[in-house]
Structures are given as C-alpha cells and as structure tokens.
Design an enzyme around this catalytic site. Structure first.
Site, PDB file in Angstrom:
ATOM      1  N   SER A 116      12.089 -38.413  53.445  1.00  7.38           N
ATOM      2  CA  SER A 116      11.189 -38.671  52.321  1.00  7.38           C
ATOM      3  C   SER A 116       9.885 -37.930  52.576  1.00  7.38           C
ATOM      4  O   SER A 116       9.504 -37.691  53.729  1.00  7.38           O
ATOM      5  CB  SER A 116      10.918 -40.175  52.195  1.00  7.38           C
ATOM      6  OG  SER A 116       9.851 -40.433  51.301  1.00  7.38           O
ATOM      7  N   TYR A 146       8.308 -48.385  56.229  1.00  5.77           N
ATOM      8  CA  TYR A 146       9.063 -47.266  55.671  1.00  5.77           C
ATOM      9  C   TYR A 146       8.551 -45.941  56.237  1.00  5.77           C
ATOM     10  O   TYR A 146       9.338 -45.082  56.665  1.00  5.77           O
ATOM     11  CB  TYR A 146       8.942 -47.279  54.148  1.00  5.77           C
ATOM     12  CG  TYR A 146       9.770 -46.232  53.446  1.00  5.77           C
ATOM     13  CD1 TYR A 146      11.159 -46.324  53.431  1.00  5.77           C
ATOM     14  CD2 TYR A 146       9.180 -45.161  52.790  1.00  5.77           C
ATOM     15  CE1 TYR A 146      11.937 -45.368  52.780  1.00  5.77           C
ATOM     16  CE2 TYR A 146       9.944 -44.210  52.133  1.00  5.77           C
ATOM     17  CZ  TYR A 146      11.318 -44.319  52.133  1.00  5.77           C
ATOM     18  OH  TYR A 146      12.073 -43.375  51.488  1.00  5.77           O
TER      19      TYR A 146
END
Length: 264
Positions: free
Chosen positions: A132, A145
């Site tokens: 990501s 995350y």
C-alpha cells in the site's frame, strides 16, 4: 518472468482486488492456485477460472505452512491477502493485533521463505507482494496498518537484493485509494478531497508489470499521491502538520474505522 503457463499462487482472492487479479491471470494462461479462508467464496471463483482451491487462514501459522506444502511447485507468488487494520491502536485487543501482524506481514514473509528455495534451485520465479502507499508515509489512525505495510516494503526490497543473483525476482506493488474494491467499496467512504482514486484494473496492471518486467517497486496511484507520499516519507514532521489541517481526510479515515469496527 512470463505469466503464461506459470503456476501462480494468489492469496486473498476472495476480497479486495483478488477477484480482478484472478480474472487477469486466468486470461493470460496462468495455472492458478487460489487461496482464501472462506470456502463458500473461494470455490466458486476457482470453478470459474479452472483453478485449484486451497482453503487457508493466513493468520494461522499451521495453515500457512500447509498452504506452502500443498502449493509446492509455485513459480509465482502473489501475496495479496491483507486486513485493513485501521483505527486507534488502543481499540484493538492483543488478539486483533496479532491477527493483523500475522496476515499482513508474517504470512507473506513465511510463504516467501517456504516457496523461494525451489525457485532458487530452478533459478526462476517471482515473489510479488501487494502492499500500500501507506507503506511509504505514515497516516493518522493507521499505526497498525502502516506498521505492516512499512514492514512489507522493507522485507520485499531487501529480499529482492538477496535473491537477485539466484534468478528470482521480488516486487512490491503499492496501490493508493482503490475504488470499486477493498475497504472503500466496503465502507462507502470517499477519498480525501483533492486525491484521485485508481481502479482495480490499474492495480492488476501494476502487478502484471512488476512480475513481467521484474520491477522492484510499482506505485499505483495518481501523481499527486506519489508526490505527497514521497514528501511524507522524507519529511514526516511536515507531513504530520499537513494532515492535521486536512479535515476531510480525517473524516474519511474515521468513516473507514467505524465500518471496520463493526466487522471486527
């Protein structure tokens, strides 16, 4: 690395962009091995693409080892499975933290460790990790995350150097905000004002490019996000101040967090 005719192990096929990846890989003539933890969602996809299905939970170390054993002979690993894991860290139980770390970081690292020796022996293969843009700069309400995505990026880029002389490629593919799939599609949240989204098809194209061209890093995001993450990675204090002023981004993240909390 050619995808056509290669045996490809794809994790996380039942969520996010997994289905789009399976469709493209099948169209390119790959011999697919698909995995997910929900049999009722996995098997119809496997039937659709003439693929082999292996039910496995990436949070379970025993399942990860069994998956690698049953998928022996894999030429290309696409480690796509991930948990969103956004929100205030203080809201997470230790068990939830362990699960996020296991799915997002431990499982792809362990699959690489277990599958790479055969690739090294054959002097052919590729390990592609779907990360990501959150692995390049920190964002609010994303400590857990971001930790996994920063870690995955470092792991992939270092492993790439380790395996280079053995004929095995390693790539990290990092999408920005993806529309019509993943957490934004699931929650109905919108990207922060001024930031455009990318489509699942663009992410799939990035994965294919990474594998076939042996690219170290492919960032699938509009130019403004690439610039912002580059600045944020180099100047985290400045990035923090900018984010504090971006109230629309703050609301977007809160929307996602609330939707995730309902599903945890």
């Amino acid at each position: 690395m050619r995808i056509t005719g290669a045996t490809v192990l794809l994790t996380g096929v039942t969520g996010g962009i997994g289905g789009a990846l399976a469709a493209e890989l099948s169209a390119r003539g790959a011999k697919l091995v698909l995995t997910g933890r929900r049999r009722e969602a996995l098997e119809p996809l496997a039937d659709r693409y003439g693929a082999r299905a292996i039910v496995a939970d990436m949070a379970d170390p025993a399942d990860v080892e069994r998956l690698a054993d049953e998928a022996a002979g894999t030429d290309i690993l696409i480690a796509n499975a991930a948990l969103p894991s956004s929100g205030d860290l203080l809201d997470y139980t230790p068990e939830q933290i362990d699960r996020a770390l296991a799915v997002n970081l431990r499982a792809p690292a362990m699959l690489a460790r277990l599958l790479a020796p055969a690739m090294v022996e054959a002097r052919c293969g590729h390990l592609a990790f779907v990360g990501s843009m959150s692995g390049k700069t920190a964002t609010k309400y994303s400590a857990l995350y971001d930790a996994t995505k920063f870690g995955l990026r470092g792991f992939a880029l270092s492993l790439r150097q380790d395996l280079h002389d053995h004929g095995v490629g390693v790539s990290i593919v990092q999408p920005g905000f993806v529309r019509d799939a993943g957490m934004f599609a699931a929650t109905g949240a919108e990207a922060p004002a001024g930031l455009r989204t990318v489509s699942p098809r663009q992410v799939v194209a990035g994965v294919v490019r990474a594998i076939e061209q042996d690219r170290a890093e492919v960032n699938v995001a509009p130019v403004e996000m690439k610039v912002l993450t580059a600045i944020g990675g180099q100047f985290p204090g400045f990035s923090e101040r900018v984010q504090r002023r971006a109230s629309s981004a703050d609301r977007t993240i809160r929307d996602i967090v609330e939707a995730q909390r309902d599903s945890r």
